[in-house]
Structures are given as C-alpha cells and as structure tokens.
Design a protein around this motif. Structure first.
Motif, PDB file in Angstrom:
ATOM      1  N   LEU A 188      16.989  24.843  68.743  1.00  0.00           N
ATOM      2  CA  LEU A 188      15.871  24.388  67.834  1.00  0.00           C
ATOM      3  C   LEU A 188      15.982  23.906  66.813  1.00  0.00           C
ATOM      4  CD1 LEU A 188      12.313  26.000  68.596  1.00  0.00           C
ATOM      5  CD2 LEU A 188      12.878  23.802  69.028  1.00  0.00           C
ATOM      6  N   TYR A 189      17.210  24.705  66.508  1.00  0.00           N
ATOM      7  CA  TYR A 189      17.381  24.250  64.713  1.00  0.00           C
ATOM      8  C   TYR A 189      19.253  23.648  65.148  1.00  0.00           C
ATOM      9  CZ  TYR A 189      20.380  24.784  60.550  1.00  0.00           C
ATOM     10  OH  TYR A 189      20.850  24.884  59.407  1.00  0.00           O
ATOM     11  N   PHE A 190      19.481  23.369  65.872  1.00  0.00           N
ATOM     12  CA  PHE A 190      20.368  22.854  66.591  1.00  0.00           C
ATOM     13  C   PHE A 190      20.367  21.173  66.067  1.00  0.00           C
ATOM     14  CE2 PHE A 190      23.275  26.008  67.775  1.00  0.00           C
ATOM     15  CZ  PHE A 190      24.388  26.324  65.905  1.00  0.00           C
ATOM     16  N   ALA A 191      18.672  21.149  67.605  1.00  0.00           N
ATOM     17  CA  ALA A 191      18.179  19.619  68.259  1.00  0.00           C
ATOM     18  C   ALA A 191      17.828  19.213  66.461  1.00  0.00           C
ATOM     19  CB  ALA A 191      17.073  20.494  68.843  1.00  0.00           C
ATOM     20  N   ALA A 192      16.532  20.346  65.750  1.00  0.00           N
ATOM     21  CA  ALA A 192      16.578  19.372  64.160  1.00  0.00           C
ATOM     22  C   ALA A 192      17.980  19.046  63.080  1.00  0.00           C
ATOM     23  CB  ALA A 192      16.071  21.573  63.503  1.00  0.00           C
ATOM     24  N   LEU A 193      18.347  19.457  63.189  1.00  0.00           N
ATOM     25  CA  LEU A 193      20.088  19.008  62.278  1.00  0.00           C
ATOM     26  C   LEU A 193      20.851  17.974  63.116  1.00  0.00           C
ATOM     27  CD1 LEU A 193      19.433  21.925  61.028  1.00  0.00           C
ATOM     28  CD2 LEU A 193      22.000  20.400  60.475  1.00  0.00           C
ATOM     29  N   ALA A 194      20.372  17.811  64.569  1.00  0.00           N
ATOM     30  CA  ALA A 194      20.934  16.618  65.004  1.00  0.00           C
ATOM     31  C   ALA A 194      20.266  15.218  65.233  1.00  0.00           C
ATOM     32  CB  ALA A 194      21.211  17.015  66.917  1.00  0.00           C
ATOM     33  N   TYR A 195      18.958  15.434  65.081  1.00  0.00           N
ATOM     34  CA  TYR A 195      17.694  14.563  65.072  1.00  0.00           C
ATOM     35  C   TYR A 195      17.172  14.266  63.697  1.00  0.00           C
ATOM     36  CZ  TYR A 195      18.145  14.571  69.879  1.00  0.00           C
ATOM     37  OH  TYR A 195      18.073  14.785  72.275  1.00  0.00           O
ATOM     38  N   ALA A 196      17.322  14.503  62.504  1.00  0.00           N
ATOM     39  CA  ALA A 196      16.528  14.313  61.409  1.00  0.00           C
ATOM     40  C   ALA A 196      17.781  14.490  60.138  1.00  0.00           C
ATOM     41  CB  ALA A 196      15.516  15.341  61.283  1.00  0.00           C
ATOM     42  N   PRO A 197      17.909  13.745  59.032  1.00  0.00           N
ATOM     43  CA  PRO A 197      18.574  14.316  58.319  1.00  0.00           C
ATOM     44  C   PRO A 197      18.509  15.608  57.807  1.00  0.00           C
ATOM     45  CG  PRO A 197      17.326  12.652  57.177  1.00  0.00           C
ATOM     46  CD  PRO A 197      16.682  13.424  58.634  1.00  0.00           C
ATOM     47  N   ALA A 198      19.865  16.370  57.614  1.00  0.00           N
ATOM     48  CA  ALA A 198      20.115  17.613  57.838  1.00  0.00           C
ATOM     49  C   ALA A 198      19.886  18.193  56.263  1.00  0.00           C
ATOM     50  CB  ALA A 198      21.986  17.474  57.517  1.00  0.00           C
ATOM     51  N   VAL A 199      18.865  18.139  55.404  1.00  0.00           N
ATOM     52  CA  VAL A 199      18.844  18.519  53.922  1.00  0.00           C
ATOM     53  C   VAL A 199      17.445  18.836  54.238  1.00  0.00           C
ATOM     54  CG1 VAL A 199      18.298  18.142  52.152  1.00  0.00           C
ATOM     55  CG2 VAL A 199      20.955  18.066  52.537  1.00  0.00           C
ATOM     56  N   GLU A 200      16.692  17.463  54.488  1.00  0.00           N
ATOM     57  CA  GLU A 200      15.113  17.465  55.239  1.00  0.00           C
ATOM     58  C   GLU A 200      14.934  18.544  55.559  1.00  0.00           C
ATOM     59  OE1 GLU A 200      16.529  14.785  54.050  1.00  0.00           O
ATOM     60  OE2 GLU A 200      15.674  14.267  52.837  1.00  0.00           O
ATOM     61  N   ALA A 201      15.517  18.793  56.876  1.00  0.00           N
ATOM     62  CA  ALA A 201      15.735  19.142  58.688  1.00  0.00           C
ATOM     63  C   ALA A 201      16.036  21.452  57.874  1.00  0.00           C
ATOM     64  CB  ALA A 201      16.273  19.195  59.085  1.00  0.00           C
ATOM     65  N   ASN A 202      16.788  21.091  57.033  1.00  0.00           N
ATOM     66  CA  ASN A 202      17.250  22.013  56.958  1.00  0.00           C
ATOM     67  C   ASN A 202      15.857  23.132  56.007  1.00  0.00           C
ATOM     68  OD1 ASN A 202      19.526  24.949  57.066  1.00  0.00           O
ATOM     69  ND2 ASN A 202      19.947  24.259  54.459  1.00  0.00           N
ATOM     70  N   LEU A 203      15.447  22.518  54.986  1.00  0.00           N
ATOM     71  CA  LEU A 203      14.646  23.134  53.622  1.00  0.00           C
ATOM     72  C   LEU A 203      13.317  23.034  54.960  1.00  0.00           C
ATOM     73  CD1 LEU A 203      14.840  21.173  51.046  1.00  0.00           C
ATOM     74  CD2 LEU A 203      15.046  23.471  51.224  1.00  0.00           C
ATOM     75  N   LEU A 204      13.092  22.521  56.311  1.00  0.00           N
ATOM     76  CA  LEU A 204      11.921  22.540  56.502  1.00  0.00           C
ATOM     77  C   LEU A 204      11.947  24.371  57.034  1.00  0.00           C
ATOM     78  CD1 LEU A 204      11.002  19.607  58.522  1.00  0.00           C
ATOM     79  CD2 LEU A 204       9.859  20.698  56.273  1.00  0.00           C
ATOM     80  N   ASN A 205      13.190  23.941  57.912  1.00  0.00           N
ATOM     81  CA  ASN A 205      13.915  25.710  58.476  1.00  0.00           C
ATOM     82  C   ASN A 205      13.544  27.141  57.557  1.00  0.00           C
ATOM     83  OD1 ASN A 205      15.155  27.274  59.935  1.00  0.00           O
ATOM     84  ND2 ASN A 205      16.403  27.087  59.063  1.00  0.00           N
ATOM     85  N   TYR A 206      13.872  26.594  56.761  1.00  0.00           N
ATOM     86  CA  TYR A 206      13.468  27.567  56.182  1.00  0.00           C
ATOM     87  C   TYR A 206      12.368  28.338  54.859  1.00  0.00           C
ATOM     88  CZ  TYR A 206      18.464  28.528  55.555  1.00  0.00           C
ATOM     89  OH  TYR A 206      20.050  29.228  56.195  1.00  0.00           O
ATOM     90  N   LEU A 207      11.225  27.882  55.825  1.00  0.00           N
ATOM     91  CA  LEU A 207       9.619  28.259  55.481  1.00  0.00           C
ATOM     92  C   LEU A 207       9.785  29.364  56.563  1.00  0.00           C
ATOM     93  CD1 LEU A 207       7.915  24.414  56.092  1.00  0.00           C
ATOM     94  CD2 LEU A 207       7.939  25.916  54.498  1.00  0.00           C
ATOM     95  N   TRP A 208      10.950  29.865  56.934  1.00  0.00           N
ATOM     96  CA  TRP A 208      10.600  31.546  58.360  1.00  0.00           C
ATOM     97  C   TRP A 208      10.146  32.584  57.343  1.00  0.00           C
ATOM     98  CZ3 TRP A 208      13.561  35.202  56.872  1.00  0.00           C
ATOM     99  CH2 TRP A 208      15.295  34.813  56.719  1.00  0.00           C
ATOM    100  N   PRO A 209      10.542  32.283  56.045  1.00  0.00           N
ATOM    101  CA  PRO A 209      10.534  33.513  55.304  1.00  0.00           C
ATOM    102  C   PRO A 209       9.238  33.202  54.599  1.00  0.00           C
ATOM    103  CG  PRO A 209      12.295  32.778  54.456  1.00  0.00           C
ATOM    104  CD  PRO A 209      11.703  31.888  55.385  1.00  0.00           C
ATOM    105  N   LEU A 210       8.545  32.243  54.566  1.00  0.00           N
ATOM    106  CA  LEU A 210       7.041  31.848  53.819  1.00  0.00           C
ATOM    107  C   LEU A 210       5.958  32.571  55.299  1.00  0.00           C
ATOM    108  CD1 LEU A 210       6.854  28.945  52.223  1.00  0.00           C
ATOM    109  CD2 LEU A 210       5.965  31.435  51.937  1.00  0.00           C
ATOM    110  N   LEU A 211       6.388  32.262  56.400  1.00  0.00           N
ATOM    111  CA  LEU A 211       5.902  32.151  57.347  1.00  0.00           C
ATOM    112  C   LEU A 211       5.912  33.859  58.176  1.00  0.00           C
ATOM    113  CD1 LEU A 211       6.545  29.196  60.053  1.00  0.00           C
ATOM    114  CD2 LEU A 211       4.135  29.735  58.611  1.00  0.00           C
ATOM    115  N   ILE A 212       6.547  34.618  57.836  1.00  0.00           N
ATOM    116  CA  ILE A 212       7.065  35.637  58.189  1.00  0.00           C
ATOM    117  C   ILE A 212       5.806  36.334  57.244  1.00  0.00           C
ATOM    118  CG2 ILE A 212       8.195  38.394  57.656  1.00  0.00           C
ATOM    119  CD1 ILE A 212      10.725  36.690  58.392  1.00  0.00           C
ATOM    120  N   VAL A 213       5.473  36.292  55.387  1.00  0.00           N
ATOM    121  CA  VAL A 213       4.769  36.771  54.925  1.00  0.00           C
ATOM    122  C   VAL A 213       3.444  36.124  55.623  1.00  0.00           C
ATOM    123  CG1 VAL A 213       3.733  36.422  52.510  1.00  0.00           C
ATOM    124  CG2 VAL A 213       5.940  36.714  53.046  1.00  0.00           C
ATOM    125  N   LEU A 214       3.122  35.321  56.157  1.00  0.00           N
ATOM    126  CA  LEU A 214       1.529  34.769  56.467  1.00  0.00           C
ATOM    127  C   LEU A 214       1.052  35.378  57.522  1.00  0.00           C
ATOM    128  CD1 LEU A 214      -0.648  32.971  55.775  1.00  0.00           C
ATOM    129  CD2 LEU A 214       0.698  31.372  57.200  1.00  0.00           C
TER     130      LEU A 214
END
Length: 278
Positions: A77-103
C-alpha cells in the motif's frame, strides 16, 4: 538501553523509506515490494541457516498471518501511495499510523485514552484536512494514492497494536515473514502488473530498501518494542515524518507549501501530545 537504541535505529532507517521509494519510481508497487522483501528475506534466512536457527520459523498460522499480512500489506500500500500520489502528501498521510496506534489501543488493548490523547488525535485529523483540503490541484489518480496511504497507516497501526499479543514470537521469525511477503508480492505482481526491468538507479534503491527500511529496521523495531522502552520509542517516532518529509523536499520530490507545513506540525504535534499523555 541497547534494545531501545535498536528501536531508535529502526526509526532512523524508516526516515529514508520515502526517499528510497521515490528513487525506485517507475518500478510497479508490487514488484518493488517483492524485490525489497527478497533482499530482506533472503539475507535473513541465510543468517538463520548459518546460526542453525531455522527452527524459529515453526510458528502457528495466526503468527504468520499477522507477520506477513502486516509487512506485505503495509509496504504494498505504501509503495502504491507514492506511485500514484504526490510523495510529500502521501508520506504525511502514511504517518497517521502513530496516532492510529494511540486510538486503537483503547478498543484492542483496553488502554485508557483520556482527553489529552483525544486532543492529539484531533490535531492529527486537522492535519489531514489541511493537507487534502488546501485547494491544491492534485494529478489524476492522486486520490487513489491518498486512499492507499491512509490504508497503509491503518494496516501498520493494527499490526503494531496487535503485536503485543504475540510478544513471545522470537525476533528471528521476521526473516520468514519477509521471505513469505516476497513470494506473495511476486505472485500478485505477476498476476496484475507488467514487469519492469530496473535500471541501475531503481535496482540500487530496491537493494537499499531491502537492506534498511524494509529489512534491518523490522528486526531492530521488534527488539526495541519487546525489550526496550516503548514509551520513549513511541515519542521519538514522531520525529520520523519530519525527517522523512524534509528528505523528500531536499531531494526535489516536493515543496514545503503552507498546507504541507501545517499538516506536518499538526500530525507530528498531535502525535507527540498523544504519546506523552499520562
């Protein structure tokens, strides 16, 4: 202390995940997943064989489902995200995972959230709104990439939270999970993607991915989470999106717009606030 340092080493390697993924641009996502895990799994299995530890691969089916599902699912999913979307924005969305761990720690592990953690999660959500609601003109297909980025954040958070229930699984078993992920990614790639012969740049990027962010980082993180200080590691993890994003921008794979800067502050700050709540 050494186990915590191992976890910190994993965070440093993960900061380079996005940059190396962009250097491999042009290789289909599932093919890149297979190539990277082939390096990681192959070297891991050789090390186990030399040390006479191949027996650690005899694990229950649920352990294999957890390990392979988490590693393969997240990176595909990560490699697909960076292949289809702008790298900076997709990368930041990926880093929602620490918040989701808390939730997710509340419903899965029964841990208390509390108001400070909820505020942190809310800030992370506002960061997503700032990133995607800025009015920027994204290329066609970018929303599929953004969905993949959110999905990989959810995948990694579920994998990380549920890993606490499998703490008895030896770290060495990760080599088997990497090898199985390579086989699975290769099979799905052959079924759904065209095969691209990598050039020197793409091949080097895949090799470095397999050695570092998609290889050694898993072993180091497993050691750190099981035998180190997870509170310190969880807090330090919020420096990774900052470092990762700055590396992408410095390498010319994005620009530091106001929306990116706002999202970076909100996602990282919200995560830190949630992680340091008592």
């Amino acid at each position: 202390m050494s186990a915590t340092l191992a976890g910190i080493g994993a965070l440093v390697l993960w900061a380079f995940l996005a940059l190396l993924s962009r250097l491999a641009a042009g290789v289909p996502p599932l093919q890149l997943t297979a190539m990277s895990f082939c390096v990681a799994g192959g070297l891991g299995l050789v090390m186990l064989a030399l040390r006479g530890q191949l027996g650690v691969l005899r694990q229950p089916p649920i352990v294999w489902l957890h390990g392979v599902g988490g590693l393969f699912g997240y990176h595909a999913l990560y490699f697909a995200a960076l292949a289809y979307a702008p790298a900076v924005e997709a990368n930041l969305l990926n880093y929602l995972w620490p918040l989701l761990i808390v939730l997710l720690s509340a419903p899965i592990l029964g841990l208390r959230l509390g108001p400070r953690r909820l505020v942190g999660v809310g800030l992370g959500f506002l960061g997503t709104v700032a990133l995607l609601g800025s009015g920027a003109q994204f290329p066609a297909g970018a929303w599929f990439g953004f969905l993949c980025a959110v999905a990989c954040a959810l995948t990694w958070s579920v994998y990380s939270v549920t890993a606490r229930r499998l703490a008895a699984v030896p770290t060495e078993a990760v080599a088997g999970f990497c090898a199985a992920s390579a086989v699975l990614a290769g099979a799905v790639h052959l079924a759904f993607e065209p095969t691209v012969l990598p050039d020197a740049r793409q091949g080097l990027a895949a090799l470095l991915l397999g050695l570092g962010p998609v290889g050694a980082a898993f072993f180091l993180w497993d050691i750190g989470m099981k035998r180190g200080d997870p509170r310190l590691l969880g807090t330090l993890a919020y420096a990774v999106p900052v470092a990762s994003t700055l590396l992408l921008i410095t390498a010319g794979h994005g620009a530091l717009s106001w929306s990116v800067a706002a999202a970076l502050v909100l996602v990282t700050g919200g995560g830190w606030l949630a992680a340091t709540a008592k």
